[in-house]
Write a protein that holds these residues in place. Structure first.
Motif, PDB file in Angstrom:
ATOM      1  N   MET A   1      47.684  48.571  37.763  1.00 30.74           N
ATOM      2  CA  MET A   1      47.911  47.599  38.840  1.00 30.74           C
ATOM      3  C   MET A   1      49.389  47.589  39.201  1.00 30.74           C
ATOM      4  O   MET A   1      50.239  47.347  38.332  1.00 30.74           O
ATOM      5  CB  MET A   1      47.474  46.206  38.359  1.00 30.74           C
ATOM      6  CG  MET A   1      47.844  45.088  39.314  1.00 30.74           C
ATOM      7  SD  MET A   1      46.907  45.188  40.835  1.00 30.74           S
ATOM      8  CE  MET A   1      45.278  44.885  40.187  1.00 30.74           C
ATOM      9  N   PRO A   2      49.789  47.859  40.417  1.00 31.12           N
ATOM     10  CA  PRO A   2      51.187  47.833  40.794  1.00 31.12           C
ATOM     11  C   PRO A   2      51.782  46.437  40.679  1.00 31.12           C
ATOM     12  O   PRO A   2      51.147  45.444  41.028  1.00 31.12           O
ATOM     13  CB  PRO A   2      51.156  48.289  42.260  1.00 31.12           C
ATOM     14  CG  PRO A   2      49.835  48.945  42.451  1.00 31.12           C
ATOM     15  CD  PRO A   2      48.918  48.263  41.505  1.00 31.12           C
ATOM     16  N   GLU A  81      41.181  45.226  37.924  1.00 31.60           N
ATOM     17  CA  GLU A  81      42.003  46.328  38.387  1.00 31.60           C
ATOM     18  C   GLU A  81      41.909  46.422  39.918  1.00 31.60           C
ATOM     19  O   GLU A  81      41.044  45.832  40.539  1.00 31.60           O
ATOM     20  CB  GLU A  81      41.558  47.653  37.748  1.00 31.60           C
ATOM     21  CG  GLU A  81      41.697  47.696  36.233  1.00 31.60           C
ATOM     22  CD  GLU A  81      40.575  46.958  35.514  1.00 31.60           C
ATOM     23  OE1 GLU A  81      39.555  46.619  36.189  1.00 31.60           O
ATOM     24  OE2 GLU A  81      40.700  46.695  34.310  1.00 31.60           O
ATOM     25  N   LEU A  82      42.808  47.209  40.506  1.00 31.69           N
ATOM     26  CA  LEU A  82      42.849  47.338  41.959  1.00 31.69           C
ATOM     27  C   LEU A  82      41.488  47.797  42.478  1.00 31.69           C
ATOM     28  O   LEU A  82      40.956  48.817  42.040  1.00 31.69           O
ATOM     29  CB  LEU A  82      43.939  48.339  42.356  1.00 31.69           C
ATOM     30  CG  LEU A  82      44.328  48.357  43.836  1.00 31.69           C
ATOM     31  CD1 LEU A  82      44.980  47.045  44.230  1.00 31.69           C
ATOM     32  CD2 LEU A  82      45.274  49.510  44.114  1.00 31.69           C
ATOM     33  N   GLY A  83      40.924  47.022  43.396  1.00 34.65           N
ATOM     34  CA  GLY A  83      39.632  47.363  43.975  1.00 34.65           C
ATOM     35  C   GLY A  83      38.443  47.032  43.110  1.00 34.65           C
ATOM     36  O   GLY A  83      37.326  47.431  43.429  1.00 34.65           O
ATOM     37  N   VAL A 122      44.455  34.956  38.629  1.00 38.50           N
ATOM     38  CA  VAL A 122      45.581  35.725  39.159  1.00 38.50           C
ATOM     39  C   VAL A 122      46.518  34.782  39.906  1.00 38.50           C
ATOM     40  O   VAL A 122      46.103  34.127  40.871  1.00 38.50           O
ATOM     41  CB  VAL A 122      45.106  36.853  40.096  1.00 38.50           C
ATOM     42  CG1 VAL A 122      46.295  37.670  40.583  1.00 38.50           C
ATOM     43  CG2 VAL A 122      44.089  37.746  39.388  1.00 38.50           C
ATOM     44  N   LEU A 123      47.758  34.716  39.459  1.00 38.77           N
ATOM     45  CA  LEU A 123      48.801  34.008  40.179  1.00 38.77           C
ATOM     46  C   LEU A 123      49.585  35.017  41.009  1.00 38.77           C
ATOM     47  O   LEU A 123      49.916  36.101  40.525  1.00 38.77           O
ATOM     48  CB  LEU A 123      49.750  33.289  39.221  1.00 38.77           C
ATOM     49  CG  LEU A 123      49.160  32.193  38.337  1.00 38.77           C
ATOM     50  CD1 LEU A 123      50.244  31.606  37.441  1.00 38.77           C
ATOM     51  CD2 LEU A 123      48.525  31.099  39.185  1.00 38.77           C
ATOM     52  N   ILE A 247      38.020  44.210  50.592  1.00 39.49           N
ATOM     53  CA  ILE A 247      39.109  45.178  50.531  1.00 39.49           C
ATOM     54  C   ILE A 247      40.296  44.530  49.817  1.00 39.49           C
ATOM     55  O   ILE A 247      40.731  43.435  50.180  1.00 39.49           O
ATOM     56  CB  ILE A 247      39.534  45.642  51.940  1.00 39.49           C
ATOM     57  CG1 ILE A 247      38.333  46.219  52.701  1.00 39.49           C
ATOM     58  CG2 ILE A 247      40.668  46.656  51.856  1.00 39.49           C
ATOM     59  CD1 ILE A 247      37.732  47.459  52.078  1.00 39.49           C
ATOM     60  N   ASP A 248      40.828  45.206  48.813  1.00 39.12           N
ATOM     61  CA  ASP A 248      41.940  44.675  48.021  1.00 39.12           C
ATOM     62  C   ASP A 248      43.237  44.709  48.827  1.00 39.12           C
ATOM     63  O   ASP A 248      43.420  45.543  49.726  1.00 39.12           O
ATOM     64  CB  ASP A 248      42.096  45.483  46.727  1.00 39.12           C
ATOM     65  CG  ASP A 248      42.634  44.665  45.575  1.00 39.12           C
ATOM     66  OD1 ASP A 248      43.432  43.729  45.822  1.00 39.12           O
ATOM     67  OD2 ASP A 248      42.267  44.950  44.418  1.00 39.12           O
TER      68      ASP A 248
END
Length: 487
Positions: A1-2, A81-83, A122-123, A247-248
């Protein structure tokens, strides 16, 4: 995750017969914190509902310095995770609390089972003050038998149309399902009052409205599903995607994720549209470039300076596409209305489509067979004609020899008294005509393909300062171009 970080897992010591249980997490984030902070929560079996509330401090900061702003959302045990398919909702900074159960959820969140496993709150510390940010998150688990499962009612993909015709729509709208104030019934009523044929639901980073839109669609109003993807380097619209397709947004331009997510939108049957590219607010300016975009939102809400900048960049993109022989990207306009008194349908995109149906409308937008108006009171027709009876309409190409005479014509009705008609080419404005007191009339202009690679039309109010600033007046209506000559 970026650009993300995690903290220790929150554990619950559930005792038999206990109705609910609460744990509190506190922490501090320094300036330069990760874009997303994940709070793992181990959810045991038997949970009926998960409820979360949060607060963070807002210390005073010097003028011109950003203060604290923090978003929130949640992913379930299927992953964060992303997506990830574990997405269960996002409310940004619009709400301080939310709850999710099998039967219902706070707007912005997806109802469904509260299954056991590690969930992640998630913050999103949007901006952090020089003093840092202190946060407090309260998590409550309520135990018991789950209620009946929520059944989504997605809107139909077709409404009662007029065959091949011009259809008016607003494709950027918000309700209480993200950061808007209107309910869905209020939005639908406003769309009907604006005499729109279709709208697109584009809540920030969530699809939670999709499952209730079918309750409010009707044969006179087509409601399409979509999303506004709100990244830290600009916002873009996913228009007309399959219902429930999420969509993330958790990436920046430097992360190299935009093109992958644009492809996901296309696979879901939707269009990619960068929104308000020059919006002056933090993280709203578009930084990803226009590869993969199907259109660009050059007009967002009442006409302002940032729309003028977006229009200028789009026009430069038209020139580049002509020079390189590339495909061009059409313009569109939407209200981005969130609440009263923001006007739904100011502006609106008018699309030539084969019917009032999802795929037909998206095909018309993608092809540039569209123009933009400030309201349904404004109507226009724009075309170019050459010799031997050849002609082309908005988004088309008039195939003539370089020296053949070309006549462009704009018919306008419903514009303000004294509005100005401007014909724009790759050289800029080459003709301007004032409409009469009625706000209706016809303007024509002659050119050739050797002089003008394309022609597009604008209808504007006269400049308030009489033109002293060199800036034109606010837009009333504008078209996509007609291209002349060439391939």
């Amino acid at each position: 995750m970026p650009l993300s970080m995690s903290v220790s897992t929150v554990e619950f010591a559930h005792a038999a017969g206990q109705a609910d249980e609460t744990e509190v997490v506190t922490g501090h984030l320094d300036t330069g914190a990760a874009d997303f902070v994940h709070l793992p929560v181990r959810v045991p079996a038997g949970v009926r509902e998960i409820a979360v509330s949060y607060t963070y401090d807002k210390p005073q900061v010097p003028q011109g310095t950003v203060g604290n702003a923090c978003d929130i959302g949640v992913f379930d045990q299927r992953g964060h995770e992303l997506g990830s398919e574990g997405f269960r909702g996002w409310s940004g900074g619009f709400r301080t609390q939310f709850a999710i159960s099998a039967s219902e959820a706070t707007p912005g969140y997806l109802p469904g089972p509260v299954d056991p496993g590690v969930w992640h709150i998630v913050l999103g510390p949007y901006t952090v003050a020089p003093q840092g940010m202190d946060y407090r998150v309260e998590i409550t688990l309520r135990y018991g038998e789950p209620g009946p499962a929520f059944t989504p009612n997605y809107p139909p993909q077709r409404a009662r149309g007029r065959g091949r015709a011009w259809y008016r729509g607003d494709c950027h709208l918000h309700t209480v399902y993200s950061d808007g104030r209107r309910t869905v019934p209020e939005l639908v009523a406003a769309a009907r009052a604006a005499e729109l044929d279709f709208i697109v639901s584009t809540e920030h980073n969530t699809t939670s409205s999709h499952g209730v839109l079918g309750d409010h669609a009707g044969p006179d109003l087509l409601i399409l599903t979509g999303e506004e993807i709100t990244t830290r380097n600009g916002h873009y619209l996913a228009l007309g995607t399959d219902p429930g397709e999420w969509i993330d947004w958790r990436y920046r331009a430097r992360d190299g994720q935009y093109s992958r997510h644009a492809r996901l939108i296309h696979r879901a049957g939707g269009l990619v549209v960068p929104a308000h590219p020059y919006c002056p607010f933090v993280a709203c300016q578009w930084k990803f470039g226009y590869d993969g975009a199907d259109a660009v939102e050059v007009w967002n809400g009442p006409w302002t300076v940032d729309d003028e900048l977006s229009l200028g960049e789009w026009d430069a993109m038209l020139v580049r596409s002509v020079r390189r022989g590339d495909d061009w990207i059409p313009a569109m306009g939407n209200s981005d209305a969130h609440r009263e008194p923001q006007v739904v349908g100011l502006p609106q995109t008018v699309v030539l489509a084969d019917d009032l149906e999802r795929h037909a409308l998206l095909a018309g937008i993608r092809a540039g067979r569209s123009w933009i108006a400030e309201s349904s009171s404004v109507d226009l027709g724009f075309s170019a004609a050459g010799g031997r009876g050849v002609h082309a309409g908005i988004g088309g190409r008039l195939r003539v020899r370089p020296s053949d005479p070309v006549t462009v014509r704009l018919d306008v009705s419903g514009a303000p008294a004294g509005a100005l008609v401007r014909f724009m080419t790759d050289e800029g404005q080459l003709s301007q005509t004032a409409l009469g007191a009625s706000g209706s009339g016809t303007a024509t202009w002659r050119t050739t393909a050797s002089c003008s690679a394309y022609v597009r039309a604008e209808v504007r109010r006269p400049p308030a300062d009489g033109g002293a600033s060199g800036l034109p007046g606010p837009m009333v209506a504008m078209t996509n171009p007609v291209f002349l000559g060439g391939r």
